[in-house]
Design a protein around this motif. Sequence first.
Motif, PDB file in Angstrom:
ATOM      1  N   LYS A 147       0.937  -1.131  -0.116  1.00 37.53           N
ATOM      2  CA  LYS A 147      -0.127   0.058  -0.020  1.00 37.53           C
ATOM      3  C   LYS A 147       1.005   1.273  -0.152  1.00 37.53           C
ATOM      4  O   LYS A 147       0.742   2.100  -0.838  1.00 37.53           O
ATOM      5  CB  LYS A 147      -0.901   0.120   1.342  1.00 37.53           C
ATOM      6  N   THR A 148       1.840   1.155   0.914  1.00 31.25           N
ATOM      7  CA  THR A 148       2.664   2.565   1.048  1.00 31.25           C
ATOM      8  C   THR A 148       3.492   2.532  -0.227  1.00 31.25           C
ATOM      9  O   THR A 148       3.485   3.906  -0.906  1.00 31.25           O
ATOM     10  CB  THR A 148       3.624   2.249   2.313  1.00 31.25           C
ATOM     11  N   THR A 149       4.003   1.725  -0.834  1.00 30.91           N
ATOM     12  CA  THR A 149       4.664   1.634  -1.924  1.00 30.91           C
ATOM     13  C   THR A 149       4.044   2.414  -3.013  1.00 30.91           C
ATOM     14  O   THR A 149       4.353   3.233  -3.910  1.00 30.91           O
ATOM     15  CB  THR A 149       5.400   0.369  -2.444  1.00 30.91           C
ATOM     16  N   LEU A 150       2.769   1.735  -3.288  1.00 30.44           N
ATOM     17  CA  LEU A 150       1.798   2.255  -4.330  1.00 30.44           C
ATOM     18  C   LEU A 150       1.666   3.736  -4.224  1.00 30.44           C
ATOM     19  O   LEU A 150       1.771   4.677  -5.104  1.00 30.44           O
ATOM     20  CB  LEU A 150       0.696   1.636  -4.376  1.00 30.44           C
ATOM     21  N   LEU A 151       1.270   4.224  -2.840  1.00 30.33           N
ATOM     22  CA  LEU A 151       0.703   5.843  -2.654  1.00 30.33           C
ATOM     23  C   LEU A 151       2.032   6.517  -2.774  1.00 30.33           C
ATOM     24  O   LEU A 151       2.046   7.477  -3.433  1.00 30.33           O
ATOM     25  CB  LEU A 151       0.366   5.785  -1.119  1.00 30.33           C
ATOM     26  N   ASN A 152       3.366   5.969  -2.583  1.00 30.67           N
ATOM     27  CA  ASN A 152       4.515   6.747  -2.653  1.00 30.67           C
ATOM     28  C   ASN A 152       4.765   7.001  -4.233  1.00 30.67           C
ATOM     29  O   ASN A 152       5.110   8.140  -4.491  1.00 30.67           O
ATOM     30  CB  ASN A 152       5.689   5.943  -1.888  1.00 30.67           C
ATOM     31  N   ILE A 153       4.587   5.921  -5.121  1.00 28.17           N
ATOM     32  CA  ILE A 153       4.948   5.950  -6.345  1.00 28.17           C
ATOM     33  C   ILE A 153       3.780   7.157  -7.077  1.00 28.17           C
ATOM     34  O   ILE A 153       4.200   7.908  -7.717  1.00 28.17           O
ATOM     35  CB  ILE A 153       4.685   4.814  -7.065  1.00 28.17           C
ATOM     36  N   ILE A 154       2.341   7.000  -6.704  1.00 28.80           N
ATOM     37  CA  ILE A 154       1.374   7.796  -7.210  1.00 28.80           C
ATOM     38  C   ILE A 154       1.658   9.371  -6.715  1.00 28.80           C
ATOM     39  O   ILE A 154       1.473  10.054  -7.642  1.00 28.80           O
ATOM     40  CB  ILE A 154       0.011   7.496  -6.449  1.00 28.80           C
ATOM     41  N   GLY A 155       2.185   9.615  -5.669  1.00 24.48           N
ATOM     42  CA  GLY A 155       2.546  10.565  -5.041  1.00 24.48           C
ATOM     43  C   GLY A 155       3.841  11.487  -5.502  1.00 24.48           C
ATOM     44  O   GLY A 155       4.241  12.582  -5.197  1.00 24.48           O
TER      45      GLY A 155
ATOM     46  N   GLY B 169       1.397  -7.053  -3.491  1.00 24.53           N
ATOM     47  CA  GLY B 169       1.843  -6.121  -4.619  1.00 24.53           C
ATOM     48  C   GLY B 169       1.162  -6.474  -6.000  1.00 24.53           C
ATOM     49  O   GLY B 169       1.624  -5.723  -6.757  1.00 24.53           O
ATOM     50  N   ALA B 170       0.036  -6.943  -5.802  1.00 24.15           N
ATOM     51  CA  ALA B 170      -0.898  -6.917  -6.975  1.00 24.15           C
ATOM     52  C   ALA B 170      -2.239  -6.708  -6.645  1.00 24.15           C
ATOM     53  O   ALA B 170      -2.666  -6.840  -5.779  1.00 24.15           O
ATOM     54  CB  ALA B 170      -1.006  -8.461  -7.768  1.00 24.15           C
ATOM     55  N   ILE B 171      -3.280  -6.249  -7.640  1.00 28.22           N
ATOM     56  CA  ILE B 171      -4.704  -6.158  -7.172  1.00 28.22           C
ATOM     57  C   ILE B 171      -5.283  -7.093  -7.121  1.00 28.22           C
ATOM     58  O   ILE B 171      -5.584  -8.032  -8.108  1.00 28.22           O
ATOM     59  CB  ILE B 171      -5.235  -5.065  -8.247  1.00 28.22           C
ATOM     60  N   GLY B 172      -5.936  -7.559  -5.969  1.00 27.87           N
ATOM     61  CA  GLY B 172      -6.599  -8.690  -5.642  1.00 27.87           C
ATOM     62  C   GLY B 172      -8.229  -8.525  -6.087  1.00 27.87           C
ATOM     63  O   GLY B 172      -8.717  -9.338  -6.949  1.00 27.87           O
ATOM     64  N   SER B 173      -8.652  -7.327  -5.767  1.00 33.10           N
ATOM     65  CA  SER B 173     -10.078  -7.140  -6.102  1.00 33.10           C
ATOM     66  C   SER B 173     -10.370  -5.595  -6.058  1.00 33.10           C
ATOM     67  O   SER B 173      -9.493  -4.898  -5.504  1.00 33.10           O
ATOM     68  CB  SER B 173     -10.976  -7.660  -5.069  1.00 33.10           C
ATOM     69  N   ASP B 174     -11.159  -5.033  -6.969  1.00 35.32           N
ATOM     70  CA  ASP B 174     -11.443  -3.700  -7.152  1.00 35.32           C
ATOM     71  C   ASP B 174     -12.979  -3.609  -7.112  1.00 35.32           C
ATOM     72  O   ASP B 174     -13.911  -3.909  -8.015  1.00 35.32           O
ATOM     73  CB  ASP B 174     -10.935  -3.209  -8.384  1.00 35.32           C
TER      74      ASP B 174
END
Lengths: 229, 357
Positions: A46-54, A219-224
């Motif tokens: 989660k943090t990794t994803l937000l850091n990259i988005i940000g 590290g992968a999207i499980g559900s959306d």
Amino acid sequence: MSVIVAKHLTKIYNPKTVPVNALRGVDLTIEKGEFTAIVGPSGSGKTTLLNIIGGLDKPSDGSIRVDNEDITQLSDNELIDFRQKKIGFVFQSYNLIPVLTVEENTEFVMLLQKRPKAEREKRVAELLDSVGLSDKKTKRPNQLSGGQQQRVAVARALAPKPAFILADEPTANLDSASASNLLDIMEKLNREEGVTFVFSTHDQRVIDRARRVVTLVDGAIGSDEIRGN
Amino acid sequence: MVDNVVRYYLGYVQIHHKGFWDDRTLENSFEPEAVPASLKSEMAMAPRLESFALASSGEVTRGVLVAGIDPVKEDEMTGLKGRLTAGQYLSMEDTAVLLAEGLGQLLNLGVGDTLIMVSQGYQGRNAAGAYPIKGLVKFGSPELNKQLVLLPLLLARDFYGTGERLTSLAVNLPGREALPEALKILNTELPKDEFEVMGYKQLMPELIEAQELDTAGAMLILWVLYLLIGFGLFGTILMMTRERTYEFGVLTAIGTRHQTLMGMLWSEAMMIGIAGAIAGILVSLPIVWYLHTYPIQLTGNMAKAYENYGMEPVVKSAFELWIFVKQAIVIFIISTVLTVYPLWYIWRLKPVEAMRE
Ligand SMILES: Nc1ncnc2c1ncn2[C@@H]1O[C@H](COP(=O)(O)OP(=O)(O)O)[C@@H](O)[C@H]1O
Ligand SMILES: [Mg+2]
């Protein structure tokens, strides 16, 4: 209109020594006005994803467009300026500068932008009012509760009118009443002013209040899942 | 310290007949006409005829230093008149002498008493005379204070039978800085085989050596202090940086450029440096002023050591603005240098790393 378009985001930490695959090809699009939770157990990325988005970290592979701009192409200073203008950050804790008052913390980014005093004062008053802290404006962070500090962080993040707000586990250090209060304020801002929120959490009560829930698994999207509330 | 001795008696430069300094006899004197007139008009010079004598008060006899001087020029150069503690100052026509105060005590003589002197004059002549004491002068240098007898130049010539001859010309300079230039001029214009030109460093090598040793010791202490200050400041600045790594991480994340943070840190370091310098000056000012106004009188062996070098046995602190300014500048430079590492630390700071606890 999409404010975030991420394609096939991959992040490998320590590729040369002990490689950690923190993100394995994440595709994610966030539209304006969303109120989206990124959920998943600790270590799911989660943090990794937000850091990259940000724009705080660069992906190992994949592309990321924020407000229609490819942020992987920006230089360090351009990226800093981009974050300053386009993205509001709320971190898990210790968001505020201890020596500055609530008011000063809130206007900080506008000071960096050299906005005129009158405009800053007006905006700060309006923001502190909307997070319910007008009476605390001359207090320092250590005189506030954790929940109040997070509300100031939200006010500061909103000050320069960013495209969206990224909040990495904003309630992780709060008791449930404060957490619920913070969520109320975020929801209100989202409903009434159309502020886009992307926040991560692993707290079920917070998850329940999101309108869209993106679940990360290893590290992968499980559900959306998009909900109707 | 050096200025002290130089100003009081020796002068910055002296001109002698070649060989006089090693063998200070009247045979090594010179005719003043041999000194080019152009030089005499260019520089202020005090003529002196110096030798030794036995001085007696009737009861006590002592060896003394005799100096024939031009009272007016000597006063201009060394402020001799100001050293008068009793009686009156000399004029060229007097047949009287000035006695150093300490010598007066040793011989038990005062103003109005008669001093008897016996010596050997120029080319083996007998020299003897009895002169009234016109005044007493006090010298800071104990060596001079116990030995010096001052005569008007004309009287000294009579006494020693030297005619026009002089043993030295003391050259007056506005200050130490003018020395190299003056030495250059004197050395080119005076015939080398006839004269020796000596700067104060050659005139009193022991003193210079002592002073250099003293200075080296003081420098060592100063550098140790700088080192301590440096470590203290470095620790503080480093703490200031490290402690706020997370905060700097947040600031960078929300859009503060590294340059801005660096400027902030630099001005903080400067403020600490300036505050330290001001505090230091405020604390030291009264102490320095006190030691300047009430110098420490040395006693015992220390005092003896000083006296052996012909210096007043006192420690007096200099009270000059530039010393404070210089130290403040040093502190400023130290702070700047010490800020380099913290600045570099901030320069490479990455928000994600800085905020990972
Ligand atoms: N700087 C890093 N270096 C190495 N591994 C890291 C680093 N940051 C995170 N990781 C690893 O990447 C994975 C995802 O971490 P993270 O994005 O922090 O997950 P979450 O926020 O969901 O807990 C975890 O296995 C974590 O240990
Ligand atoms: Mg996390």
